[in-house]
Design a protein around this motif. Structure first.
Motif, PDB file in Angstrom:
ATOM      1  N   TYR A 103      79.358  21.585   8.859  1.00 19.05           N
ATOM      2  CA  TYR A 103      78.830  20.421   9.024  1.00 19.05           C
ATOM      3  C   TYR A 103      77.295  21.356   8.891  1.00 19.05           C
ATOM      4  CZ  TYR A 103      78.702  25.522  11.606  1.00 19.05           C
ATOM      5  OH  TYR A 103      78.527  26.484  11.053  1.00 19.05           O
ATOM      6  N   GLU A 104      76.301  20.254   9.096  1.00 18.62           N
ATOM      7  CA  GLU A 104      74.581  21.272   8.679  1.00 18.62           C
ATOM      8  C   GLU A 104      73.833  21.164   9.776  1.00 18.62           C
ATOM      9  OE1 GLU A 104      73.537  18.759   4.975  1.00 18.62           O
ATOM     10  OE2 GLU A 104      75.230  19.404   4.169  1.00 18.62           O
ATOM     11  N   GLU A 105      72.683  21.363   9.551  1.00 20.89           N
ATOM     12  CA  GLU A 105      71.912  21.400  10.258  1.00 20.89           C
ATOM     13  C   GLU A 105      71.250  19.638  10.970  1.00 20.89           C
ATOM     14  OE1 GLU A 105      70.307  24.302  11.644  1.00 20.89           O
ATOM     15  OE2 GLU A 105      72.067  24.704  11.299  1.00 20.89           O
ATOM     16  N   ASP A 118      73.422  17.722  11.581  1.00 14.71           N
ATOM     17  CA  ASP A 118      74.709  17.276  12.345  1.00 14.71           C
ATOM     18  C   ASP A 118      74.923  17.946  13.649  1.00 14.71           C
ATOM     19  OD1 ASP A 118      75.637  16.085  10.557  1.00 14.71           O
ATOM     20  OD2 ASP A 118      76.556  17.955   9.428  1.00 14.71           O
ATOM     21  N   ASN A 121      76.057  29.699  14.163  1.00 16.51           N
ATOM     22  CA  ASN A 121      76.817  28.968  13.518  1.00 16.51           C
ATOM     23  C   ASN A 121      78.181  30.139  13.621  1.00 16.51           C
ATOM     24  OD1 ASN A 121      75.108  27.028  13.377  1.00 16.51           O
ATOM     25  ND2 ASN A 121      74.130  28.436  11.789  1.00 16.51           N
ATOM     26  N   ASN A 148      81.767  27.809   8.164  1.00 16.58           N
ATOM     27  CA  ASN A 148      82.107  26.881   7.892  1.00 16.58           C
ATOM     28  C   ASN A 148      82.175  25.474   8.479  1.00 16.58           C
ATOM     29  OD1 ASN A 148      80.485  27.774   5.427  1.00 16.58           O
ATOM     30  ND2 ASN A 148      82.547  27.608   4.226  1.00 16.58           N
TER      31      ASN A 148
END
Length: 207
Positions: free
Chosen positions: A113-115, A117, A171, A174
């Motif tokens: 995921y990324e920000e 998401d 978070n 990953n």
């Protein structure tokens, strides 16, 4: 007379031959056509496919969720339970004496995921599901730390009783995100700060 005629005939023959030779068309070589231009084949770049993991929680995921809060809920009358589903481990605590409830989820994002998401995940639809059993709720403020920790502060009402709620998103790896939410009824508001500071001292409240 015959000699003169023979001489003239010879001269006429020579001139005619020369004339015919000069009248021959000049053979001009056909112009060479340009060689076809070769268009280079564009290089096809390979698409990077993210490495995905199984969405099924492992024993490490379960242990991580159960141990995340440490000793915080081993005081007072907090009752703990947990469930394991396809992409998460959920832990809940209930305190009847404080009119409070807390939830922790260890979420698994199999392909990472990324920000953006997380922005899409923790949006209006998510909050509607979280507060589905409440009469009403309102997002008051949200804030983030430099390392991506998020805090959302809510007010809510259930059976005409006012509550305050705080919801953290952290978070973890990953592929994993930890969420923690605590709700307390009006007379127990003061108890929410120590718990928030114990678990998230770097962002226990939005300044």
């Amino acid at each position: 007379m015959k000699i003169k005629f023979a001489a003239w005939f010879l001269i006429f023959f020579v001139l005619t031959a020369c004339s015919q030779s000069g009248d021959q068309p000049t053979v001009t070589p056909e112009p060479q056509q340009n060689s076809p231009t070769l268009t280079p084949t564009p290089e096809i770049l390979s698409t990077v496919t993210p490495v995905c993991i199984s969405p099924e929680p492992s024993q490490d995921d379960i242990d991580r969720a159960l141990s995340f809060t440490g000793q915080v809920f081993q005081q007072e009358d907090w009752e703990q339970s947990h469930t394991v589903s396809e992409d998460r481990v959920s832990v809940s605590w209930l305190s009847n004496s404080q009119g409070a409830v807390a939830f922790l989820e260890a979420l698994i994002f199999p392909c990472g995921y990324e920000e953006p998401d997380l922005n899409a995940y923790f949006a209006d639809e998510n909050w509607t599901n979280v507060f589905a059993n409440y009469q009403s709720y309102e997002l008051q403020i949200e804030c983030r730390s430099d390392v991506g920790l998020r805090l959302y502060k809510f007010s809510a009402v259930s059976e005409d009783v006012p509550y305050i709620a705080r919801y953290w998103v952290m978070n973890d790896t990953n592929n994993r995100v930890i969420t923690f939410m605590i709700l307390m009824a009006g007379e127990s508001f003061a108890g929410i700060d120590p718990i928030g500071y114990s678990l998230f001292p770097q962002l226990s409240n939005c300044s």
